[in-house]
Design a protein around this motif. Sequence first.
Motif, PDB file in Angstrom:
ATOM      1  N   GLY A 151       0.833  -1.209   0.000  1.00 50.26           N
ATOM      2  CA  GLY A 151       0.000   0.000   0.000  1.00 50.26           C
ATOM      3  C   GLY A 151       0.859   1.248   0.000  1.00 50.26           C
ATOM      4  N   VAL A 152       0.804   1.984   1.104  1.00 47.41           N
ATOM      5  CA  VAL A 152       1.548   3.246   1.189  1.00 47.41           C
ATOM      6  C   VAL A 152       2.811   3.033   2.041  1.00 47.41           C
ATOM      7  CG1 VAL A 152       1.510   5.633   1.994  1.00 47.41           C
ATOM      8  CG2 VAL A 152      -0.543   4.623   0.972  1.00 47.41           C
ATOM      9  N   VAL A 153       3.961   3.331   1.487  1.00 52.49           N
ATOM     10  CA  VAL A 153       5.219   3.158   2.212  1.00 52.49           C
ATOM     11  C   VAL A 153       5.943   4.506   2.294  1.00 52.49           C
ATOM     12  CG1 VAL A 153       7.456   1.988   2.224  1.00 52.49           C
ATOM     13  CG2 VAL A 153       5.427   0.755   1.435  1.00 52.49           C
ATOM     14  N   CYS A 154       6.398   4.844   3.499  1.00 49.27           N
ATOM     15  CA  CYS A 154       7.187   6.065   3.667  1.00 49.27           C
ATOM     16  C   CYS A 154       8.664   5.736   3.516  1.00 49.27           C
ATOM     17  CB  CYS A 154       6.950   6.683   5.039  1.00 49.27           C
ATOM     18  SG  CYS A 154       5.403   7.570   5.132  1.00 49.27           S
ATOM     19  N   VAL A 155       9.369   6.575   2.809  1.00 53.32           N
ATOM     20  CA  VAL A 155      10.796   6.378   2.596  1.00 53.32           C
ATOM     21  C   VAL A 155      11.539   7.519   3.286  1.00 53.32           C
ATOM     22  CG1 VAL A 155      12.617   6.423   0.847  1.00 53.32           C
ATOM     23  CG2 VAL A 155      10.488   5.168   0.406  1.00 53.32           C
ATOM     24  N   VAL A 156      12.484   7.148   4.139  1.00 60.64           N
ATOM     25  CA  VAL A 156      13.295   8.163   4.812  1.00 60.64           C
ATOM     26  C   VAL A 156      14.717   8.042   4.292  1.00 60.64           C
ATOM     27  CG1 VAL A 156      14.033   9.071   7.035  1.00 60.64           C
ATOM     28  CG2 VAL A 156      11.839   7.891   6.846  1.00 60.64           C
ATOM     29  N   ALA A 157      15.126   9.010   3.478  1.00 57.89           N
ATOM     30  CA  ALA A 157      16.421   8.916   2.805  1.00 57.89           C
ATOM     31  C   ALA A 157      17.560   9.197   3.777  1.00 57.89           C
ATOM     32  CB  ALA A 157      16.462   9.892   1.638  1.00 57.89           C
ATOM     33  N   GLY A 177       4.796  -1.967  -6.663  1.00 56.37           N
ATOM     34  CA  GLY A 177       3.406  -1.528  -6.811  1.00 56.37           C
ATOM     35  C   GLY A 177       2.892  -0.753  -5.617  1.00 56.37           C
ATOM     36  N   ASN A 178       3.805  -0.371  -4.708  1.00 52.48           N
ATOM     37  CA  ASN A 178       3.401   0.494  -3.593  1.00 52.48           C
ATOM     38  C   ASN A 178       3.475   1.951  -4.034  1.00 52.48           C
ATOM     39  OD1 ASN A 178       3.387  -1.587  -1.388  1.00 52.48           O
ATOM     40  ND2 ASN A 178       5.537  -1.723  -2.036  1.00 52.48           N
ATOM     41  N   THR A 179       2.814   2.832  -3.290  1.00 50.06           N
ATOM     42  CA  THR A 179       3.019   4.251  -3.503  1.00 50.06           C
ATOM     43  C   THR A 179       3.890   4.779  -2.358  1.00 50.06           C
ATOM     44  OG1 THR A 179       0.941   4.726  -2.389  1.00 50.06           O
ATOM     45  CG2 THR A 179       0.888   4.587  -4.775  1.00 50.06           C
ATOM     46  N   ALA A 180       4.586   5.881  -2.597  1.00 50.50           N
ATOM     47  CA  ALA A 180       5.614   6.298  -1.645  1.00 50.50           C
ATOM     48  C   ALA A 180       5.482   7.760  -1.228  1.00 50.50           C
ATOM     49  CB  ALA A 180       6.998   6.072  -2.249  1.00 50.50           C
ATOM     50  N   VAL A 181       5.789   7.987   0.042  1.00 51.04           N
ATOM     51  CA  VAL A 181       5.947   9.345   0.557  1.00 51.04           C
ATOM     52  C   VAL A 181       7.391   9.437   1.037  1.00 51.04           C
ATOM     53  CG1 VAL A 181       5.250  11.000   2.311  1.00 51.04           C
ATOM     54  CG2 VAL A 181       3.545   9.483   1.267  1.00 51.04           C
ATOM     55  N   VAL A 182       8.175  10.291   0.402  1.00 46.04           N
ATOM     56  CA  VAL A 182       9.606  10.333   0.659  1.00 46.04           C
ATOM     57  C   VAL A 182       9.975  11.564   1.478  1.00 46.04           C
ATOM     58  CG1 VAL A 182      11.892  10.425  -0.410  1.00 46.04           C
ATOM     59  CG2 VAL A 182      10.024   9.214  -1.564  1.00 46.04           C
ATOM     60  N   VAL A 183      10.726  11.350   2.541  1.00 48.14           N
ATOM     61  CA  VAL A 183      11.326  12.479   3.250  1.00 48.14           C
ATOM     62  C   VAL A 183      12.815  12.471   2.896  1.00 48.14           C
ATOM     63  CG1 VAL A 183      11.868  13.474   5.489  1.00 48.14           C
ATOM     64  CG2 VAL A 183       9.668  12.359   5.114  1.00 48.14           C
ATOM     65  N   GLY A 231       4.017   0.855   5.666  1.00 55.01           N
ATOM     66  CA  GLY A 231       5.392   0.434   5.871  1.00 55.01           C
ATOM     67  C   GLY A 231       6.312   1.632   5.838  1.00 55.01           C
ATOM     68  N   ILE A 232       7.508   1.446   6.406  1.00 50.24           N
ATOM     69  CA  ILE A 232       8.510   2.517   6.392  1.00 50.24           C
ATOM     70  C   ILE A 232       9.844   1.913   5.991  1.00 50.24           C
ATOM     71  CG2 ILE A 232       9.785   4.199   7.783  1.00 50.24           C
ATOM     72  CD1 ILE A 232       7.338   4.519   9.525  1.00 50.24           C
ATOM     73  N   SER A 233      10.519   2.562   5.061  1.00 53.88           N
ATOM     74  CA  SER A 233      11.864   2.153   4.687  1.00 53.88           C
ATOM     75  C   SER A 233      12.787   3.310   4.998  1.00 53.88           C
ATOM     76  CB  SER A 233      11.894   1.828   3.188  1.00 53.88           C
ATOM     77  OG  SER A 233      13.212   1.525   2.802  1.00 53.88           O
ATOM     78  N   ALA A 234      13.676   3.114   5.949  1.00 51.76           N
ATOM     79  CA  ALA A 234      14.525   4.227   6.375  1.00 51.76           C
ATOM     80  C   ALA A 234      15.987   3.820   6.321  1.00 51.76           C
ATOM     81  CB  ALA A 234      14.155   4.653   7.796  1.00 51.76           C
ATOM     82  N   ALA A 235      16.851   4.810   6.219  1.00 52.59           N
ATOM     83  CA  ALA A 235      18.285   4.539   6.269  1.00 52.59           C
ATOM     84  C   ALA A 235      18.975   5.684   6.989  1.00 52.59           C
ATOM     85  CB  ALA A 235      18.851   4.372   4.867  1.00 52.59           C
ATOM     86  N   GLY A 236      20.180   5.405   7.486  1.00 54.56           N
ATOM     87  CA  GLY A 236      20.958   6.431   8.168  1.00 54.56           C
ATOM     88  C   GLY A 236      20.308   6.892   9.456  1.00 54.56           C
ATOM     89  N   LYS A 254       2.681  -1.461  11.347  1.00 58.09           N
ATOM     90  CA  LYS A 254       3.310  -1.191  10.061  1.00 58.09           C
ATOM     91  C   LYS A 254       4.724  -1.758  10.084  1.00 58.09           C
ATOM     92  CE  LYS A 254       2.897   3.397  10.140  1.00 58.09           C
ATOM     93  NZ  LYS A 254       2.550   3.818  11.502  1.00 58.09           N
ATOM     94  N   ARG A 255       5.196  -2.155   8.918  1.00 55.90           N
ATOM     95  CA  ARG A 255       6.498  -2.802   8.855  1.00 55.90           C
ATOM     96  C   ARG A 255       7.596  -1.756   8.692  1.00 55.90           C
ATOM     97  NH1 ARG A 255       6.501  -7.204   4.559  1.00 55.90           N
ATOM     98  NH2 ARG A 255       4.622  -7.778   5.684  1.00 55.90           N
ATOM     99  N   VAL A 256       8.571  -1.786   9.590  1.00 55.78           N
ATOM    100  CA  VAL A 256       9.673  -0.824   9.533  1.00 55.78           C
ATOM    101  C   VAL A 256      10.947  -1.550   9.118  1.00 55.78           C
ATOM    102  CG1 VAL A 256      11.105   0.769  10.842  1.00 55.78           C
ATOM    103  CG2 VAL A 256       8.660   0.636  11.296  1.00 55.78           C
ATOM    104  N   THR A 257      11.572  -1.086   8.050  1.00 57.69           N
ATOM    105  CA  THR A 257      12.841  -1.656   7.621  1.00 57.69           C
ATOM    106  C   THR A 257      13.889  -0.561   7.712  1.00 57.69           C
ATOM    107  OG1 THR A 257      11.633  -3.017   6.067  1.00 57.69           O
ATOM    108  CG2 THR A 257      13.995  -2.850   5.733  1.00 57.69           C
ATOM    109  N   VAL A 258      14.897  -0.780   8.539  1.00 60.36           N
ATOM    110  CA  VAL A 258      15.947   0.223   8.662  1.00 60.36           C
ATOM    111  C   VAL A 258      17.214  -0.324   8.022  1.00 60.36           C
ATOM    112  CG1 VAL A 258      17.308   1.639  10.225  1.00 60.36           C
ATOM    113  CG2 VAL A 258      14.914   1.162  10.746  1.00 60.36           C
TER     114      VAL A 258
END
Lengths: 293, 293
Positions: A151-157, A177-183, A231-236, A254-258
Amino acid sequence: MSTTDRLAVLKTYKLFINGAFPRTESGRTLLVEDKKGNPLAHLCHASRKDLRNSVVAARKAAPGWAKRSAYNRTQILYRMAEMLEGKSEEFAAAIASTVPGGKSRASKEVAAAVDRLVAFAGWADKFGQVLGCNNPVAAPFYNFTIAEPMGVVCVVAPAEEPLLGLISLLAPVICAGNTAVVVGSTEHPLATAILGEVCATSDVPAGVINLLTGLRPELLEVMAGHRDVDGISAAGCAKAERTTLELGAAENLKRVTVDSSKGKDWYDLQKMNSPYRIQPFVEMKTIWHPSGA
Amino acid sequence: MPNRTVDKVAVEARAASFKTRSIKKDSKRQGLLMVSSMIDLTTLEGKDSAAKVRALCQKAVQPDASLPHVSPVAAVCVYPRWVSLARELVADSGVKVASVATAFPSGQVDLETKLADVRAAVTAGADEIDMVIHRGAFLSGQLQVVADEIRAVKDACAAAHLKVILETGELETYDNVVRASELAIASGADFIKTSTGKVSPAATMPVTLVMLETIRSHFLATGQMIGMKPAGGISTAKDALHYLVMLKETLGDAWLTPEWFRFGASSLLNDVLLQLHRLESGQYAAHYDVTES
C-alpha cells in the motif's frame, strides 16, 4: 544587451505532492548553505500536514498503481532513469554544492542512481517469479504464493549519498506496486527537491511518488504514528530515531525496515540491486486452488 | 424585482479571506461536531441499492461507533424510490429523510410528471424535498415559468420542507445566481441549494457567499429566515470549517444550526470522522478506521 547583463533566473524549489509542486502549507522555509556557508537556496520546510496530504494522495493513487501491469511499471521506472540521466548535470552540481567530495564524486553518485533505477525497472516484471512460488501440498490443490503490494510506504532517505540513497530505498518500494511518501535528506535536500521534476516528466501517476523536504525528526514521529501508512523504509537512522519509528509503528503493525548501509555500501551492486530489497514491501498471498488429484 | 449586480472580484476575494482563519484544538473539535450534525448524507447514483441505502442510514444514525459523542447527521438524501426504506430505517432517530424529486438532476420533464414525482416522495415519508429548477427556462429569460414551477412544487410538498437547487454551475454568472436565489425565495423555497453534485463546478465558496448575501438581504427586508445548502464538491473537513466561518460572518449565529444550514455531501462525513479520530488519539487515522458509505 549582452548575455552577461541577464538577470539570474533562480529555481524556486517546492514540494512534490500528488503530481503537483505546492509550497508547504506551513509557509516555512529552510535555508540551504553551500560548503563555505554561503546561502544557496530557501527550501520548503514541510510540516506534518504536508506529510498528511502526501499520505492522502498516496493512498488515493495506490489501487491504480498496484493495478498497472508489471510491464508498465517497468516502462515507467525506466522512463524515470531516462529523465534522471538527462538532468544528471543539474543533479551533480546541486549535490556537489553541499556534499563533500566535489563534482566528480557527485557525478558518480548520479550515474549510480540512474543505474539503480534501470535495475529495478528490470525487476518490476520479474521479482514476482523470484519471491513467489508453487507449494507442494498433499491434497488435491494447486497451491501457490504470490507477492502483492503493501500500500503506502514512507521512505526516509539517508543523509549521505542524498540521491543514490534515496533512489535505492524508493525504487524497490514503487517497483513492487506500492506508492511512496519520501522524506529527503535533511542535511543535503537539493536532490530531493529536484527529483519531483523527474517524476513529473516520467509518466509516474500523480500521488505514486510524493517528495518532502524538511526536518527529519519532526516528520519521523508523525509518520511512525500515522495509521494509514503501511510500511517505512529508512536509512541512516540514529538509535533514537529507530526507536521512534518502531514505537509508533507498533500501533498499527506497520512494517519498519531500517537499512544500515553506509558509504561504499550504496554502490555494492550485488547487495543493492537484489530483488530481496523488494521483499519487505510486499505481502505474500497463498492461494489454494482446487484441482483434480 | 430590483436588478442586483455582483462585484465578482470583491466576492471572490472575500470568499478567499474565510480560508485564512486558523481553527485548532477545541474550536476545531466543536466545529467538526457541528459540521457532522449539518450533513445531508447523500447517495444519488444509478447503482444505489437497498443495501447501499441501509448502510447509509446506519451511518447517518450512528456515524462512528467508536466516537459515541458524534451525534446523528441532519438527514439522509436519496432518490424517491428509496424514501420509504430510509424512513423505516432512520425511524425516530431524529435524522430527516430528504429526497430529490422533479426529475433530478436535469429537471427536463413536464410539470405534471415533476409534481407526481414530488407527491410520491412525500407520500412515501420524505420530510424534505430537493427540487431542481428548469435552468433552460431560466437562462432563456422565462422567469415566470420557473417561478410557477417552484410554486406548484411547493404546494405539492404539503408539510415537507422545500429545498430549491439552482445548479449554479450552469447559471454562468453571479448575477444570475442572485436572480435565481431571489426567484426561488419569492416562490416559496424554505432552503436554497447550490448544486445537484452532477455538474462541475458544484458548490464553491464565492457562489455560496452570493447566495448567503441574498438570504441576508431578504431577511433584512422581510424578517424571514431562509436556509442554505451548499452541495457537491465539499469533501474535506477543512473546507467545511471554512464554510462555517463564512456562514457565521455573513448570517450570524442564528443560522449555525442544522435547521438553517446543511452540507450536501457523501465523502465529507468520513473526513470529519478521521479528523475527530486524530483529535482523540493524537495520531492520523487509517482509511479502514471508518466505514465506507
